[in-house]
Motif scaffolding. Structure first.
Motif, PDB file in Angstrom:
ATOM      1  N   SER A 191     -26.478  -9.148 -62.481  1.00  6.87           N
ATOM      2  CA  SER A 191     -27.008  -8.728 -61.177  1.00  6.87           C
ATOM      3  C   SER A 191     -28.529  -8.769 -61.147  1.00  6.87           C
ATOM      4  CB  SER A 191     -26.531  -7.311 -60.844  1.00  6.87           C
ATOM      5  OG  SER A 191     -25.136  -7.279 -60.681  1.00  6.87           O
ATOM      6  N   ASN A 192     -29.154  -8.392 -62.267  1.00  4.10           N
ATOM      7  CA  ASN A 192     -30.614  -8.457 -62.344  1.00  4.10           C
ATOM      8  C   ASN A 192     -31.115  -9.868 -62.062  1.00  4.10           C
ATOM      9  OD1 ASN A 192     -30.982  -5.746 -62.967  1.00  4.10           O
ATOM     10  ND2 ASN A 192     -31.027  -6.074 -65.169  1.00  4.10           N
ATOM     11  N   GLY A 241     -38.124  -4.510 -54.533  1.00  2.00           N
ATOM     12  CA  GLY A 241     -38.147  -3.093 -54.192  1.00  2.00           C
ATOM     13  C   GLY A 241     -37.393  -2.252 -55.203  1.00  2.00           C
ATOM     14  N   THR A 242     -37.259  -0.962 -54.880  1.00  2.00           N
ATOM     15  CA  THR A 242     -36.614   0.001 -55.769  1.00  2.00           C
ATOM     16  C   THR A 242     -35.514   0.746 -55.028  1.00  2.00           C
ATOM     17  OG1 THR A 242     -36.963   2.016 -57.094  1.00  2.00           O
ATOM     18  CG2 THR A 242     -38.416   1.693 -55.209  1.00  2.00           C
ATOM     19  N   VAL A 243     -34.508   1.195 -55.755  1.00  2.00           N
ATOM     20  CA  VAL A 243     -33.414   1.962 -55.142  1.00  2.00           C
ATOM     21  C   VAL A 243     -33.583   3.457 -55.411  1.00  2.00           C
ATOM     22  CG1 VAL A 243     -31.790   0.057 -55.280  1.00  2.00           C
ATOM     23  CG2 VAL A 243     -31.917   1.688 -57.180  1.00  2.00           C
ATOM     24  N   ARG A 269     -25.733   9.139 -64.021  1.00  2.45           N
ATOM     25  CA  ARG A 269     -24.883   8.467 -65.002  1.00  2.45           C
ATOM     26  C   ARG A 269     -25.073   6.959 -64.873  1.00  2.45           C
ATOM     27  NH1 ARG A 269     -19.402  11.546 -66.050  1.00  2.45           N
ATOM     28  NH2 ARG A 269     -20.049  13.700 -65.755  1.00  2.45           N
ATOM     29  N   ILE A 270     -24.604   6.233 -65.879  1.00  3.18           N
ATOM     30  CA  ILE A 270     -24.763   4.771 -65.880  1.00  3.18           C
ATOM     31  C   ILE A 270     -24.164   4.160 -64.617  1.00  3.18           C
ATOM     32  CG2 ILE A 270     -24.041   2.628 -67.020  1.00  3.18           C
ATOM     33  CD1 ILE A 270     -24.331   4.120 -69.704  1.00  3.18           C
ATOM     34  N   GLU A 271     -22.934   4.580 -64.279  1.00  4.47           N
ATOM     35  CA  GLU A 271     -22.266   3.969 -63.117  1.00  4.47           C
ATOM     36  C   GLU A 271     -22.993   4.280 -61.814  1.00  4.47           C
ATOM     37  OE1 GLU A 271     -19.811   7.699 -64.251  1.00  4.47           O
ATOM     38  OE2 GLU A 271     -20.863   6.075 -65.272  1.00  4.47           O
ATOM     39  N   GLU A 295     -28.185   0.082 -57.674  1.00  3.92           N
ATOM     40  CA  GLU A 295     -28.796  -1.246 -57.772  1.00  3.92           C
ATOM     41  C   GLU A 295     -27.992  -2.281 -56.995  1.00  3.92           C
ATOM     42  OE1 GLU A 295     -31.655  -2.001 -58.900  1.00  3.92           O
ATOM     43  OE2 GLU A 295     -32.220  -0.238 -60.069  1.00  3.92           O
ATOM     44  N   ALA A 296     -26.674  -2.117 -56.986  1.00  4.71           N
ATOM     45  CA  ALA A 296     -25.820  -3.074 -56.267  1.00  4.71           C
ATOM     46  C   ALA A 296     -26.064  -3.029 -54.766  1.00  4.71           C
ATOM     47  CB  ALA A 296     -24.350  -2.797 -56.560  1.00  4.71           C
TER      48      ALA A 296
END
Length: 334
Positions: free
Chosen positions: A300-301, A311-313, A323-325, A331-332
């Motif tokens: 995805s990156n 940009g940033t989320v 958490r990781i998820e 990001e998605a």
């Protein structure tokens, strides 16, 4: 003046050609400039070493450790191509980059367990609560909380010696947000350094020392340091692959990033480096003792880079307790 024989002239020409080739290899004109977090440094440095070998010296990659904040200052001035960051970009940094016309792709590269450590001779604080950490580190503690028994009466009447990252560190920002409740809000009377190895040596040589830094630096030095279990209200939890992945090591589990200048990515050497980074991240992240992300995160990156999703989320906030998820879901949605 007599002319040199043709054989000697040919030899001289060949030697000059060899010197020029050697100079070209030793000092390539293609350079990828990176600076920022000392926490992310081991990952990026490992990638840089392998990439330079793969490119057979045609590209030089420089990796500095001026801290996340220091790195963003350089990044938003257009002085570097990529910034290593141990927390998301903050509001002021977003504004600085916008003012300078710097657009960026945000790329989570791993998870880290920010680790609180003490000297192995410390046999009293194997577990520390978030409230006890706050009592040690909040601004009001300066000059007042100076001994272990002032934090917990069961602990000895011994001086506390605190070691932590400097004000330009993303680890400092994240820790203060997670523990004290506000980024950069901390007592000032502690030994500070942007170099985590200085902090390691400080705690390792001081029975009454306590410090914090990224998990990799603890693992690398675990023979001379002791990790402390953190109790956030649900019992003590030590940092580990399992507790980071299942989300129980809170609030000190955190995503770490690189940010890529979208204009820099138009240069073939920068784009090739980022592609190499994402394709080899899983193995190299584990090699330097961090926690890798699912394979889709790295794919995805690269998709975001290709589609110029800038940009940033995180909205300029440190993103504590995710958490990781949860990070990947954000990001998605970019």
């Amino acid at each position: 003046m007599s002319k040199l024989p043709n054989s000697i002239m040919l030899g001289i020409s060949a030697a000059i050609g060899l010197l020029m080739t050697t100079a070209s290899i030793a000092a390539p004109d293609k350079i990828v400039k990176i600076d920022g977090s000392s926490t992310v440094f081991p990952i990026t440095e490992a990638v840089a070493e392998d990439f330079q070998k793969a490119m057979k010296g045609a590209v030089k990659v420089t990796v500095g450790i001026s801290g996340t904040g220091g790195g963003f200052k350089k990044f938003c001035r257009g002085e570097i191509d990529i910034v290593d960051a141990s927390r998301p970009i903050l509001e002021k940094e977003m504004a600085d980059c916008k003012a300078a016309g710097i657009q960026y792709v945000e790329m989570p590269v791993a998870f880290d367990a920010l680790t609180v450590v003490v000297n192995p001779k410390n046999n009293w604080s194997n577990v520390i609560t978030v409230a006890e950490l706050k009592k040690m580190w909040e601004p009001a503690a300066q000059g007042k909380i100076t001994r272990w028994n002032q934090v917990n009466p069961a602990w000895p009447d011994e001086p506390i010696k605190l070691y932590g990252p400097g004000a330009d560190s993303g680890t400092f920002d994240y820790f203060t947000e997670a523990i004290v409740g506000k980024a950069k809000s901390s007592r000032g009377d502690f030994t500070a350094s942007e170099d985590d190895n200085v902090l390691v040596q400080g705690v390792a040589s001081d029975k009454n020392g306590l410090g914090f830094f990224g998990f990799a630096y603890y693992i690398e030095n675990q023979k001379k340091l002791k990790a402390v279990a953190i109790d956030a209200g649900k019992g003590p939890v030590l940092p580990s692959t399992k507790t980071v992945e299942d989300g129980t090591y809170q609030p000190l589990s955190r995503p770490i990033f690189i940010y890529v200048n979208i204009k820099s990515a138009e240069k073939p050497e920068v784009r090739e480096f980022v592609e190499f980074y994402m394709k080899n991240a899983d193995a190299l992240v584990k090699e330097v003792k961090f926690f890798s992300l699912p394979a889709q995160a790295y794919t995805s990156n690269l998709e975001h880079l290709s589609k110029k999703k800038v940009g940033t989320v995180f909205g300029g906030k440190p993103g504590v307790g995710l958490r990781i998820e949860e990070v990947l879901k954000r990001e998605a949605s970019l």
